[in-house]
Design an enzyme around this catalytic site. Structure first.
Site: not given
Ligand SMILES: [Zn+2]
Length: 655
Positions: A539, A552
């Site tokens: 990410s 996250y």
């Protein structure tokens, strides 16, 4: 053998000869015990008006490349009948010359190449001619008393033709044998070791004669042998041995490979003298292009030396008969795995399925023939002639390019949605077989059905489900080369101070720990893979975290570190591990219109501006990410491991 003729359906076609020819050809094609994967052919003779209004006699004969099961009018090549009949009288003609002359004799240059058996069809003085390679008839041919049995069963109404190589030689032989014959007494011909023809002036009679003849052979077989029922529980193949054999075969063949293990054949594979049986030869010579003359017989730990011995044996066989030919790759096309079953090796999933079908029919025929005195086969030299037929060699010389990941096997976690779904589609388009894992069964069902796709419902937060999914992929396709570790969730925005323990834990389990489980479960198979690669979906939050995304970002940072360590540990085995860092990929489930609008408002942008809020002012889609992942799995990144590549349209916090 079931007679599928439907009087009403046939009557609806009137007396259009080509429509009736299509209809009854499909009836033949509907039964794999008659024709298998393009085997067999049919024709009809008719008068067609030419440009000048003159009637021209043509033979509409099955075009090569068409399958009887699905043939259409366009699948029949119209060739001038007179030309074909004159060709039959020639003393000599090579099959390449024959194909050229037949093509030149077509009244429609756009039609497919006429069957190589066109001349034979032409010299039969009946309008409808049906030809199949019926299992029951060729099975009888492979028994010691086969010819005598066939003469007894059919001798008064069928011409019995000894084995001759298909093509011009066969047409010429039949031409010579039938010069003096009274055709009106014949219903058909049996071509020993090859198949049978039936004929009549109407489609129904010709079809009925085929079904009657094959039924007669089937009844004889049933009275003198039994089909072997599957006995007991099917064994589970050792998946590591399966994957290792698959790589060995792929290495010899020089490409990708799908290995389809069929344990229904385990009773046959457990027979004491089965190696002698399968060592004699195939069910019909036309199978040899797909299956080679014999399979490799493997047992337990000795499989490697047995495959080596097979390829050496193949080279010897080639050199015994070669006469200026180009050797085909010497890898086995199928294995008889003692006590386990059979394994079909194909360059694609389709090819492996075709070989598996042929093996299915071959095993059934061998079972029966063994009860009737023992399986017999044609001499090696006759089989070599078919395997190295000039027309097949010409096809070989033409070659053709395959998609990059042809014969490769991939697994994608989170494969039913967003980037995972796009990656599954891109891998399939690149020629790979794919196991798509997802927790969402309904979303998996919505993926387009494809024989190269295996869907596995899998909760990645349950370690045993992850391990079972990897095993299911290897069991289905024979190995594992590419792992796209993609499954993830984006938890609700929470500061570290407000973090719910369950949200934190769930993110760490799915976004980090489950990837370690997947890599761990896949590694033994990747070590046996072809140019193996792992691609991790990281990410943008790793190089550029944001507030409120702690659960996250921390998990994704851990995942990136996992990928780096995996690159260090797995490099020695040739396994590459690379990471993509996507950002703002809006065509995924987490970005609803509502969320998009809210985020855009937050920045004072329109939705369109928000989507392109990057250096390149370019919207990044799931397909863009999928293309990068497929490139990383392929040869473009063959010399790259441990890399992290952003795909975000350019982010000023990352560059
Ligand atoms: Zn044939």
């Amino acid at each position: 053998m079931k007679n599928r003729w439907d009087a009403a359906a046939a009557a609806a076609l009137g007396d259009d000869p080509l429509a009736l020819r299509v209809y009854s050809s499909r009836l033949l094609g509907a039964d794999p015990a008659l024709v298998l994967h393009g085997g067999g052919n049919t024709s009809v003779k008719a008068s067609v008006p030419n440009l000048f209004g003159e009637a021209e006699e043509v033979l509409w004969v099955k075009g090569s490349g068409w399958d009887l099961a699905t043939i259409e009018a366009a699948g029949f090549a119209p060739v001038k009948l007179d030309l074909l009949r004159r060709m039959a009288a020639l003393e000599r003609l090579s099959d390449s010359e024959m194909v050229r002359a037949q093509r030149a004799g077509m009244i429609d240059p756009a039609a497919p190449n006429p069957s190589v058996e066109a001349i034979l069809h032409a010299i039969i003085p009946f309008r409808f001619v049906d030809h199949t390679h019926a299992d029951a008839v060729v099975t009888l041919c492979h028994t010691p008393d086969g010819e005598a049995i066939i003469r007894r069963l059919f001798g008064d109404r069928m011409l019995i033709i000894p084995y001759v190589m298909p093509g011009f030689d066969l047409a010429r032989t039949v031409y010579a044998m039938t010069k003096e014959c009274d055709w009106s007494k014949l219903e058909g011909m049996i071509l020993l070791q090859h198949g049978l023809f039936t004929f009549a002036d109407d489609a129904e009679t010709s079809y009925n004669r085929m079904i009657a003849a094959v039924s007669c052979a089937e009844e004889y077989l049933d009275a003198n042998s039994s089909s072997t029922a599957v006995s007991g529980e099917e064994p589970e193949p050792d998946l590591l041995v399966l994957a290792a054999m698959r790589r060995e075969v792929a290495t010899i063949a020089g490409g990708g490979c799908i290995a389809r293990c069929n344990t229904r054949h385990h009773p046959f594979a457990s027979r004491e003298r089965v190696a002698d049986t399968v060592g004699k030869g195939p069910l019909t010579p036309d199978h040899i292009i797909r299956t080679k003359r014999t399979p490799v017989v493997v047992d337990g730990a000795r499989w490697r030396s047995q495959i080596t011995a097979f390829t050496e044996g193949y080279r010897d066989y080639f050199h015994r008969h070669a006469d200026g030919h180009t050797m085909l790759n010497p890898a086995p096309r199928w294995a008889l795995w003692r006590g386990v079953g059979t394994v079909a090796f194909g360059g694609t999933v389709r090819e492996a399925a075709i070989i598996d079908d042929i093996v299915d029919h071959t095993v059934a025929a061998m079972e029966r023939a063994e009860q009737m005195g023992g399986w017999q086969a044609l001499p090696e030299s006759d089989l070599f002639a078919v395997e190295y037929w000039e027309l097949e060699q010409a096809k070989l010389a033409k070659g053709g390019s395959k998609p990059e990941l042809s014969g490769r096997i991939a697994l994608v976690s989170g494969g039913a949605g967003g980037i995972g779904r796009a990656t599954v589609a891109a891998l399939l388009a690149a020629g790979a077989c794919v196991a798509a894992l997802d927790i969402d069964a309904a979303a998996l069902d919505r993926l387009d059905a494809n024989p190269a796709l295996l869907t596995v419902v899998c909760d990645m937060t349950k370690r045993e489900e992850v391990e079972a999914a990897v095993a299911a992929c290897v069991r289905r396709f024979g190995g594992l080369d590419i792992v796209v570790s993609n499954a993830g969730i984006f938890p609700p925005s929470q500061s570290i101070a407000e973090m719910e323990a369950a949200d934190w834990q769930r993110s760490l389990t799915l976004n980090l720990t489950s990837h370690q489980w997947l890599i761990q479960a896949a590694t033994p198979y990747l070590k046996l893979g072809i140019a193996p690669a792992i691609v991790i979906n990281g990410s943008k939050n790793v190089p550029a975290p944001g507030p409120g995304a702690g659960a996250y970002s921390v998990a994704k940072a851990g995942l990136t570190q996992l990928a780096r360590v995996a690159a260090l540990e797995l490099g020695a085995f040739g396994i590459r591990v690379n990471t993509v860092h996507p950002n703002a990929v809006f065509d995924t489930a987490i970005w609803s219109e509502e969320v998009l609008r809210a985020r855009a408002d937050h920045y004072g942008l329109s939705v369109a501006e928000y989507k392109r809020n990057n250096l390149l002012k370019k919207e990044v889609t799931s397909r863009d990410v999928a293309r990068l992942i497929v490139a990383m799995a392929g040869s473009t990144f063959a010399a790259t491991t441990g890399a992290q590549v952003p795909i975000d349209g350019g982010n000023e916090r990352v560059v």
